[in-house]
Design an enzyme around this catalytic site. Structure first.
Site, PDB file in Angstrom:
ATOM      1  N   GLU A  91       0.696  -1.407   0.265  1.00  0.00           N
ATOM      2  CA  GLU A  91       0.268  -0.033  -0.013  1.00  0.00           C
ATOM      3  C   GLU A  91       1.181   1.527   0.478  1.00  0.00           C
ATOM      4  O   GLU A  91       1.982   1.608   0.205  1.00  0.00           O
ATOM      5  CB  GLU A  91      -0.819  -0.234   1.471  1.00  0.00           C
ATOM      6  CG  GLU A  91      -1.867  -1.191   1.211  1.00  0.00           C
ATOM      7  CD  GLU A  91      -3.059  -1.096   2.373  1.00  0.00           C
ATOM      8  OE1 GLU A  91      -4.109  -1.716   2.269  1.00  0.00           O
ATOM      9  OE2 GLU A  91      -2.240  -1.112   4.069  1.00  0.00           O
ATOM     10  N   CYS A 104       3.513   8.439   1.651  1.00  0.00           N
ATOM     11  CA  CYS A 104       3.782   7.305   2.088  1.00  0.00           C
ATOM     12  C   CYS A 104       3.892   5.598   1.128  1.00  0.00           C
ATOM     13  O   CYS A 104       2.934   5.640   0.524  1.00  0.00           O
ATOM     14  CB  CYS A 104       2.741   7.531   3.320  1.00  0.00           C
ATOM     15  SG  CYS A 104       3.595   5.922   4.430  1.00  0.00           S
ATOM     16  N   CYS A 111       6.471  -7.563   7.051  1.00  0.00           N
ATOM     17  CA  CYS A 111       7.710  -6.577   7.912  1.00  0.00           C
ATOM     18  C   CYS A 111       8.561  -8.329   9.141  1.00  0.00           C
ATOM     19  O   CYS A 111       7.605  -8.927   9.601  1.00  0.00           O
ATOM     20  CB  CYS A 111       7.962  -5.793   8.578  1.00  0.00           C
ATOM     21  SG  CYS A 111       9.587  -5.731   9.186  1.00  0.00           S
ATOM     22  N   CYS A 115       7.346  -5.621  15.323  1.00  0.00           N
ATOM     23  CA  CYS A 115       6.210  -4.386  16.308  1.00  0.00           C
ATOM     24  C   CYS A 115       5.302  -5.640  16.687  1.00  0.00           C
ATOM     25  O   CYS A 115       4.682  -5.755  15.719  1.00  0.00           O
ATOM     26  CB  CYS A 115       6.687  -3.572  16.117  1.00  0.00           C
ATOM     27  SG  CYS A 115       8.507  -2.910  15.139  1.00  0.00           S
ATOM     28  N   CYS A 118       2.361  -3.460  15.431  1.00  0.00           N
ATOM     29  CA  CYS A 118       2.177  -2.748  13.799  1.00  0.00           C
ATOM     30  C   CYS A 118       1.095  -4.234  13.678  1.00  0.00           C
ATOM     31  O   CYS A 118       1.509  -5.439  12.933  1.00  0.00           O
ATOM     32  CB  CYS A 118       3.500  -2.742  13.604  1.00  0.00           C
ATOM     33  SG  CYS A 118       3.580  -2.709  11.733  1.00  0.00           S
ATOM     34  N   CYS A 338      -1.562   5.187   9.681  1.00  0.00           N
ATOM     35  CA  CYS A 338      -0.513   4.748  10.319  1.00  0.00           C
ATOM     36  C   CYS A 338      -0.526   3.651  10.941  1.00  0.00           C
ATOM     37  O   CYS A 338      -1.364   3.209  11.496  1.00  0.00           O
ATOM     38  CB  CYS A 338       0.656   5.140  11.497  1.00  0.00           C
ATOM     39  SG  CYS A 338       1.217   7.018  10.781  1.00  0.00           S
TER      40      CYS A 338
HETATM   41  N1  SAH Z   1       9.494  -0.287   9.554  1.00  0.00           N
HETATM   42  C1  SAH Z   1      10.202   1.985   9.816  1.00  0.00           C
HETATM   43  C2  SAH Z   1       8.298   1.886   8.347  1.00  0.00           C
HETATM   44  C3  SAH Z   1       7.129   1.479   8.548  1.00  0.00           C
HETATM   45  S1  SAH Z   1       6.169   2.217  10.281  1.00  0.00           S
HETATM   46  C4  SAH Z   1       9.799   1.887  10.773  1.00  0.00           C
HETATM   47  O1  SAH Z   1       9.336   1.248  12.041  1.00  0.00           O
HETATM   48  O2  SAH Z   1       9.675   2.604  11.426  1.00  0.00           O
HETATM   49  C5  SAH Z   1       5.962   3.594   9.935  1.00  0.00           C
HETATM   50  C6  SAH Z   1       5.288   4.220  11.671  1.00  0.00           C
HETATM   51  O3  SAH Z   1       4.283   4.242  11.878  1.00  0.00           O
HETATM   52  C7  SAH Z   1       6.561   3.329  12.943  1.00  0.00           C
HETATM   53  O4  SAH Z   1       6.598   4.989  13.128  1.00  0.00           O
HETATM   54  C8  SAH Z   1       5.269   2.346  13.497  1.00  0.00           C
HETATM   55  O5  SAH Z   1       6.105   2.081  14.216  1.00  0.00           O
HETATM   56  C9  SAH Z   1       4.657   3.253  13.169  1.00  0.00           C
HETATM   57  N2  SAH Z   1       3.233   1.991  13.458  1.00  0.00           N
HETATM   58  C10 SAH Z   1       3.073   0.797  13.332  1.00  0.00           C
HETATM   59  N3  SAH Z   1       2.057  -0.465  13.253  1.00  0.00           N
HETATM   60  C11 SAH Z   1       1.366   1.596  14.022  1.00  0.00           C
HETATM   61  C12 SAH Z   1      -0.510   1.503  14.034  1.00  0.00           C
HETATM   62  N4  SAH Z   1      -0.561  -0.068  14.445  1.00  0.00           N
HETATM   63  N5  SAH Z   1      -0.375   2.018  14.909  1.00  0.00           N
HETATM   64  C13 SAH Z   1      -0.021   3.851  14.819  1.00  0.00           C
HETATM   65  N6  SAH Z   1       1.638   3.951  14.403  1.00  0.00           N
HETATM   66  C14 SAH Z   1       1.785   2.152  14.130  1.00  0.00           C
HETATM   67 FE1  SF4 Z   2       8.357  -3.237  10.478  1.00  0.00          FE
HETATM   68 FE2  SF4 Z   2       5.779  -2.419  11.483  1.00  0.00          FE
HETATM   69 FE3  SF4 Z   2       8.271  -2.721  13.240  1.00  0.00          FE
HETATM   70 FE4  SF4 Z   2       7.526  -0.726  11.360  1.00  0.00          FE
HETATM   71  S1  SF4 Z   2       6.563  -1.022  13.001  1.00  0.00           S
HETATM   72  S2  SF4 Z   2       9.864  -2.307  11.248  1.00  0.00           S
HETATM   73  S3  SF4 Z   2       6.598  -2.383   9.824  1.00  0.00           S
HETATM   74  S4  SF4 Z   2       6.764  -4.811  12.513  1.00  0.00           S
END
Ligand code: SAH
Ligand code: SF4
Length: 364
Positions: A91, A104, A111, A115, A118, A338
């Site tokens: 996306e 974006c 990934c 995390c 996420c 996000c």
């Molecule tokens: N992998 C990279 C970039 C993609 S994620 C990273 O982790 O930085 C982009 C941003 O969205 C990151 O700061 C991530 O922590 C945040 N993010 C992920 N899941 C989210 C959620 N459910 N709600 C709000 N932000 C989220």
């Molecule tokens: Fe991967 Fe999501 Fe963690 Fe970013 S926030 S490193 S996209 S698992």
């Protein structure tokens, strides 16, 4: 086999042309046609000799990922879903604001870093995107968003904050970044292109040396104990090392601060005491802090911090003199906010009852 010219930056294209006995300025012309003017058909490249155009048609093509859906949110946010083959989709989200248009972009299908908050992480890792698939998102978005005004770029800023960890797909990400920065391609300034990373320390150093752009680091916790849980890569690159890496990066960076992203999870990382701990942790790094209200997704174990908690957390940081912003939640009616990007072809939340305009459906 035909080569996809979207896979090459200026240097790569010049080398490819040299292999075929063509001059570097020819490569530059073709690069401009592809990226600056958004053309994929060699016949449209009118300043290229017919013989070269024929040769290009025989050995090369310009193939971006295909758009499978294109949705417009009530707030103007637009989400594109791209088919990247093998049942994978990624996306891309366009966020219009008064003074800028931010795209974006995704760098991986899924990934591996898992995390806990996420949605992309929860789907696991499928594969790295190619350069053509990364830059192709920008190429396609520029075309889809085109206003018809000459020389007008709609996308003024790019953030690598879509699906995936950009620094875990280093080579392709950097090649795509070079295209974004190239005056013959998208001509974006380094300050307007941001890589967001969960903190892959060695790759942060490499990025600083090879292609410095603005940097956002996903912090989300003020100490190793909690960060180990939320951002598991912290077990490999703990906060002490990460803060040191941020300071090294700042020697190269086009901006004089790093942005720390901090997702606000109710009762997990949003207490006043944690804001003070965060101040302590980041004291030695020139930074801004961006608080991101958690965006829920099906099956997610967290709740978003209430608005007053986010305000209070921000207040503690600001009272200590740290520039703190709270990210506006945009496009959540189309699951474009996000952390909601899962690249699924099906509307998994069945929110279609809301006013979602699926432009793909409308125009088909
Ligand atoms: N992998 C990279 C970039 C993609 S994620 C990273 O982790 O930085 C982009 C941003 O969205 C990151 O700061 C991530 O922590 C945040 N993010 C992920 N899941 C989210 C959620 N459910 N709600 C709000 N932000 C989220
Ligand atoms: Fe991967 Fe999501 Fe963690 Fe970013 S926030 S490193 S996209 S698992």
């Amino acid at each position: 086999m035909s080569v996809n010219l979207l896979d090459y930056d200026a240097a790569g294209l010049a080398a490819l042309f040299a292999e075929h006995g063509e001059k570097p300025f020819r490569a530059r012309q073709v690069l401009r046609w592809i990226h600056r003017f958004g053309r994929s058909d060699f016949d449209a490249m009118s300043d290229i000799a017919k013989s070269l155009r024929e040769k290009l048609k025989a050995v090369a093509s310009v193939i971006p990922p295909t758009i499978v859906s294109d949705k417009l949110s009530d707030d103007g946010t637009r989400k594109f879903l791209f088919d990247v083959g093998g049942g994978n989709a990624v996306e891309t989200v366009f966020i219009p604001e008064d003074d800028r248009g931010t795209l974006c972009i995704s760098t991986q299908a899924g990934c591996a870093l898992d995390c806990s908050f996420c949605s992309t992480g929860k789907q696991g890792f499928n594969r790295n995107l190619t350069v053509a698939e990364i830059i192709g998102q920008l190429w396609q978005a520029e075309r889809a968003l085109e206003t018809g005004l000459k020389d007008e770029r709609i996308v003024s800023n790019v953030v690598l904050m879509g699906m995936g960890e950009p620094l875990a797909n280093f080579e392709s990400t950097v090649t795509a970044l070079r295209l974004m920065l190239d005056d013959n391609a998208y001509g974006l300034s380094r300050r307007r292109v941001t890589v967001s990373t969960s903190g892959l320390v060695p790759a942060m150093d490499r990025l600083g040396e090879e292609c410095p752009v603005a940097l956002a680091v996903s912090l989300h916790a003020p100490n190793d104990r909690l960060r180990n849980e939320l951002v598991p890569i912290n077990q490999k690159y703990p906060l002490g090392e990460l803060m040191a890496a941020c300071n090294r990066y700042l020697q190269y960076a086009p901006r004089d601060f790093v942005t720390f992203e901090y997702v606000m999870l109710d009762g997990v990382n949003d207490a006043d005491s944690q804001a003070y701990e965060l101040l302590d942790l980041t004291r030695k790094v020139s930074c801004k802090i961006n608080l991101i209200p958690f965006n829920p997704f099906p099956g997610s174990p967290y709740r978003r911090s209430p608005a007053y908690r986010i305000r209070r957390f921000a207040e503690v940081l600001m009272n200590a003199g740290v520039v703190t912003t709270t990210r506006k939640t945009r496009g959540d009616d189309i699951d474009a906010a996000c952390g909601q990007l899962a690249g699924q072809v099906l509307d998994r939340t069945r929110r279609s009852a809301r006013r979602i305009i699926d432009l793909h459906e409308v125009t088909r």
